[in-house]
Design a protein around this motif. Structure first.
Motif, mmCIF file in Angstrom:
data_model
loop_
_atom_site.group_PDB
_atom_site.id
_atom_site.type_symbol
_atom_site.label_atom_id
_atom_site.label_comp_id
_atom_site.label_asym_id
_atom_site.label_seq_id
_atom_site.Cartn_x
_atom_site.Cartn_y
_atom_site.Cartn_z
ATOM 1 N N ASN A 53 4.777 -5.019 0.080
ATOM 2 C CA ASN A 53 4.964 -6.350 -0.496
ATOM 3 C C ASN A 53 3.787 -6.796 -1.350
ATOM 4 O O ASN A 53 3.938 -7.692 -2.183
ATOM 5 C CB ASN A 53 5.180 -7.368 0.636
ATOM 6 N N TYR A 54 2.607 -6.158 -1.164
ATOM 7 C CA TYR A 54 1.383 -6.705 -1.742
ATOM 8 C C TYR A 54 0.844 -5.866 -2.900
ATOM 9 O O TYR A 54 1.288 -4.748 -3.146
ATOM 10 C CB TYR A 54 0.328 -6.845 -0.639
ATOM 11 N N HIS A 55 -0.154 -6.417 -3.557
ATOM 12 C CA HIS A 55 -0.774 -5.750 -4.703
ATOM 13 C C HIS A 55 -1.946 -4.894 -4.244
ATOM 14 O O HIS A 55 -3.075 -5.057 -4.720
ATOM 15 C CB HIS A 55 -1.254 -6.789 -5.722
ATOM 16 N N TYR A 56 -1.702 -3.985 -3.345
ATOM 17 C CA TYR A 56 -2.737 -3.063 -2.915
ATOM 18 C C TYR A 56 -2.841 -1.910 -3.909
ATOM 19 O O TYR A 56 -1.905 -1.630 -4.666
ATOM 20 C CB TYR A 56 -2.431 -2.525 -1.517
ATOM 21 N N TYR A 57 -3.987 -1.237 -3.871
ATOM 22 C CA TYR A 57 -4.240 -0.197 -4.862
ATOM 23 C C TYR A 57 -3.265 0.969 -4.746
ATOM 24 O O TYR A 57 -3.040 1.701 -5.711
ATOM 25 C CB TYR A 57 -5.675 0.324 -4.741
ATOM 26 N N HIS A 58 -2.666 1.172 -3.553
ATOM 27 C CA HIS A 58 -1.763 2.310 -3.394
ATOM 28 C C HIS A 58 -0.361 2.018 -3.924
ATOM 29 O O HIS A 58 0.509 2.878 -3.866
ATOM 30 C CB HIS A 58 -1.697 2.769 -1.938
ATOM 31 N N GLY A 59 -0.141 0.828 -4.432
ATOM 32 C CA GLY A 59 1.134 0.526 -5.062
ATOM 33 C C GLY A 59 2.065 -0.289 -4.190
ATOM 34 O O GLY A 59 1.804 -0.509 -3.003
ATOM 35 N N GLY A 60 3.156 -0.752 -4.785
ATOM 36 C CA GLY A 60 4.109 -1.561 -4.053
ATOM 37 C C GLY A 60 5.268 -1.964 -4.938
ATOM 38 O O GLY A 60 5.482 -1.406 -6.013
ATOM 39 N N LYS A 61 5.976 -2.995 -4.503
ATOM 40 C CA LYS A 61 7.181 -3.391 -5.224
ATOM 41 C C LYS A 61 6.868 -3.880 -6.630
ATOM 42 O O LYS A 61 7.716 -3.804 -7.535
ATOM 43 C CB LYS A 61 7.953 -4.441 -4.423
ATOM 44 N N ASN A 117 7.102 -2.727 3.666
ATOM 45 C CA ASN A 117 6.124 -3.336 4.565
ATOM 46 C C ASN A 117 5.989 -4.819 4.259
ATOM 47 O O ASN A 117 5.630 -5.207 3.147
ATOM 48 C CB ASN A 117 4.759 -2.676 4.405
ATOM 49 N N GLU A 118 6.341 -5.650 5.246
ATOM 50 C CA GLU A 118 6.196 -7.101 5.178
ATOM 51 C C GLU A 118 6.881 -7.692 3.945
ATOM 52 O O GLU A 118 6.334 -8.550 3.245
ATOM 53 C CB GLU A 118 4.720 -7.509 5.257
ATOM 54 N N LEU A 119 8.097 -7.226 3.709
ATOM 55 C CA LEU A 119 8.873 -7.752 2.593
ATOM 56 C C LEU A 119 9.414 -9.144 2.913
ATOM 57 O O LEU A 119 9.395 -9.590 4.066
ATOM 58 C CB LEU A 119 10.044 -6.814 2.290
ATOM 59 N N GLN A 120 9.913 -9.813 1.880
ATOM 60 C CA GLN A 120 10.574 -11.116 2.035
ATOM 61 C C GLN A 120 11.934 -11.020 1.349
ATOM 62 O O GLN A 120 12.255 -11.788 0.450
ATOM 63 C CB GLN A 120 9.710 -12.224 1.437
ATOM 64 N N ALA A 121 12.703 -10.062 1.789
ATOM 65 C CA ALA A 121 13.947 -9.703 1.111
ATOM 66 C C ALA A 121 15.137 -10.491 1.637
ATOM 67 O O ALA A 121 15.261 -10.701 2.850
ATOM 68 C CB ALA A 121 14.209 -8.207 1.283
ATOM 69 N N PRO A 122 16.036 -10.886 0.746
ATOM 70 C CA PRO A 122 17.293 -11.489 1.210
ATOM 71 C C PRO A 122 18.167 -10.424 1.855
ATOM 72 O O PRO A 122 18.018 -9.229 1.595
ATOM 73 C CB PRO A 122 17.920 -12.015 -0.093
ATOM 74 N N SER A 123 19.099 -10.869 2.673
ATOM 75 C CA SER A 123 19.900 -9.919 3.444
ATOM 76 C C SER A 123 20.777 -9.036 2.557
ATOM 77 O O SER A 123 21.042 -7.883 2.908
ATOM 78 C CB SER A 123 20.770 -10.664 4.459
ATOM 79 N N ASN A 146 11.418 -6.393 6.573
ATOM 80 C CA ASN A 146 11.048 -7.788 6.357
ATOM 81 C C ASN A 146 9.922 -8.215 7.284
ATOM 82 O O ASN A 146 9.786 -7.703 8.406
ATOM 83 C CB ASN A 146 12.252 -8.703 6.569
ATOM 84 N N TYR A 147 9.143 -9.184 6.817
ATOM 85 C CA TYR A 147 8.093 -9.775 7.649
ATOM 86 C C TYR A 147 8.755 -10.852 8.504
ATOM 87 O O TYR A 147 8.913 -11.987 8.078
ATOM 88 C CB TYR A 147 7.009 -10.373 6.764
ATOM 89 N N GLY A 148 9.141 -10.474 9.689
ATOM 90 C CA GLY A 148 9.841 -11.393 10.570
ATOM 91 C C GLY A 148 11.319 -11.081 10.643
ATOM 92 O O GLY A 148 11.846 -10.271 9.880
ATOM 93 N N ILE A 149 12.006 -11.710 11.581
ATOM 94 C CA ILE A 149 13.424 -11.494 11.784
ATOM 95 C C ILE A 149 14.221 -12.432 10.873
ATOM 96 O O ILE A 149 14.074 -13.654 10.944
ATOM 97 C CB ILE A 149 13.823 -11.749 13.252
#
Length: 290
Positions: A53-61, A117-123, A146-149
Motif C-alpha cells: 500500500n505504501y511508497h516503500y523503495y521496494h515498490g507497491g501499488k 499488504n495493508e491495502l484499503q481496497a473495496p470489496s 486489506n488493513y483490517g476486516i
C-alpha cells in the motif's frame, strides 16, 4: 537527498520482479526462487503478498498507477491498471522456479497469496483479484490483504483467510475481528502486531488472547536475521526483534513472542530447524516479489 533517492531507486529496479510495465527481471526472480527452494528444504510454508500500500523503495501499488499516469487512488478502479495488475499476477504465478523446477501454482511450499499488504481496497476489487487468482491457481489459499476486516468482503467465496494488523496491540479488537470471521466459517490470523508497543494491551495479554480466541494463527512484526557481513539487520521502525534479544527487554519480549509460535511450530521439529526456520521467514519477508 535526491542522490540517495536515486540510489534507492536503482537498487529497487535491480531487485524488482517487474521494474517497468510488462518487463520482467529474471535475476530478481532467481532470488525469489532461492528463498522458496530453501523454505521447501526446511518444510516451511510461505505467505506471499502481491503488492504494498505504501511508497516503500521496494515498490507497491503506486508503480501500476504511475506507469499509466493516473492518480494512485485509481489502482482499485481503473480497468487498465487492474488488467496490468492481473497480468503481473499471472506472470508471477506461472513462473517456473529455476531451483526446484516447479511452477509457482504447483509449489506446495506456498501456503497462500495475499492480495497485498495493508491495502484499503473495496470489496469488488478484492473479489476481482481473488477470483482471478483462483482461475490460475486452484492449489493455494488467498488472503484478503486489506488493513483490517472489511465486513462486505467476508462473504467472498474466493477469499480463504482474513487478517488484521495491530499497532498498538488491542485485545478487544483482536477478539472482535476473530469473531466476525468465525461467523462466516473462514480462517483469521493476526497478520502483524507491534510487540514493542508501550500503548494499548500488554504483549502478554495479547498473546493470551490469540491463544484463547478463535484466532487461527499470528505473525508478530518483525523478526530480522543476521547481516551477510556481521551483526544483525536493523529495520529502525521500533519493532525489530533479534532472537534471543539484543537487550534484556527484547530478550524478555522475544520469549513471549515465540511462546505461541513454538507451541504450534517448534514442538513439531528439531530446535535447529526451528531456529533456521525463523531466520528464513525473516529473510523471505524482505524479498517481496514486486
Amino acid at each position: 537527498m535526491d542522490k540517495w533517492m536515486r540510489k534507492r531507486r536503482r537498487a529497487k529496479l535491480a531487485k524488482s520482479f517487474m521494474p517497468s510495465l510488462g518487463k520482467t527481471n529474471t535475476e530478481a526472480l532467481r532470488y525469489i526462487d532461492s528463498a522458496i527452494s530453501a523454505a521447501q528444504k526446511l518444510g516451511l510454508k510461505l505467505i506471499i503478498p502481491l503488492t504494498d500500500n505504501y511508497h516503500y523503495y521496494h515498490g507497491g501499488k503506486y508503480d501500476f498507477t504511475n506507469w499509466r499516469g493516473v492518480p494512485e487512488a485509481q489502482f482499485y478502479y481503473n480497468p487498465t491498471v487492474i488488467a496490468d495488475f492481473k497480468n503481473y499476477i499471472s506472470l508471477l504465478l506461472t513462473h517456473k522456479n529455476v531451483y526446484n523446477g516447479m511452477v509457482m501454482v504447483d509449489d506446495p511450499t506456498i501456503l497462500a497469496w495475499e492480495t497485498g499488504n495493508e491495502l484499503q481496497a473495496p470489496s469488488n476489487w478484492t473479489q476481482q483479484i481473488a477470483d482471478y487468482i483462483k482461475t490460475i491457481d486452484r492449489n493455494h489459499l488467498v488472503i484478503d490483504g486489506n488493513y483490517g476486516i472489511n465486513p462486505t468482503s467476508l462473504p467472498l467465496a474466493s477469499v480463504d483467510i482474513y487478517s488484521d494488523h495491530y499497532y498498538p496491540m488491542d485485545v478487544n479488537k483482536l477478539k472482535s475481528d476473530a469473531q466476525q470471521v468465525a461467523l462466516v466459517k473462514k480462517v483469521f490470523i493476526a497478520g502483524e502486531y507491534g510487540w514493542a508497543s508501550t500503548q494499548g494491551s500488554s504483549l502478554q495479554s495479547f498473546v493470551q488472547a490469540i491463544e484463547s480466541s478463535t484466532t487461527n494463527g499470528d505473525l508478530f512484526w518483525s523478526l530480522f536475521g543476521h547481516l551477510d557481513s556481521y551483526g544483525f539487520e536493523q529495520h529502525d521502525d521500533g519493532y525489530t526483534l533479534h532472537y534471543p534479544g539484543d537487550t534484556v527487554a527484547m530478550e524478555n519480549s522475544s520469549q513471549v513472542n515465540f511462546s505461541s509460535v513454538s507451541s504450534f511450530f517448534c514442538s513439531r521439529i528439531s530446535q535447529r530447524e526451528c531456529n533456521v526456520g525463523f531466520d528464513l521467514i525473516s529473510f523471505f519477508e524482505s524479498i517481496y516479489p514486486f
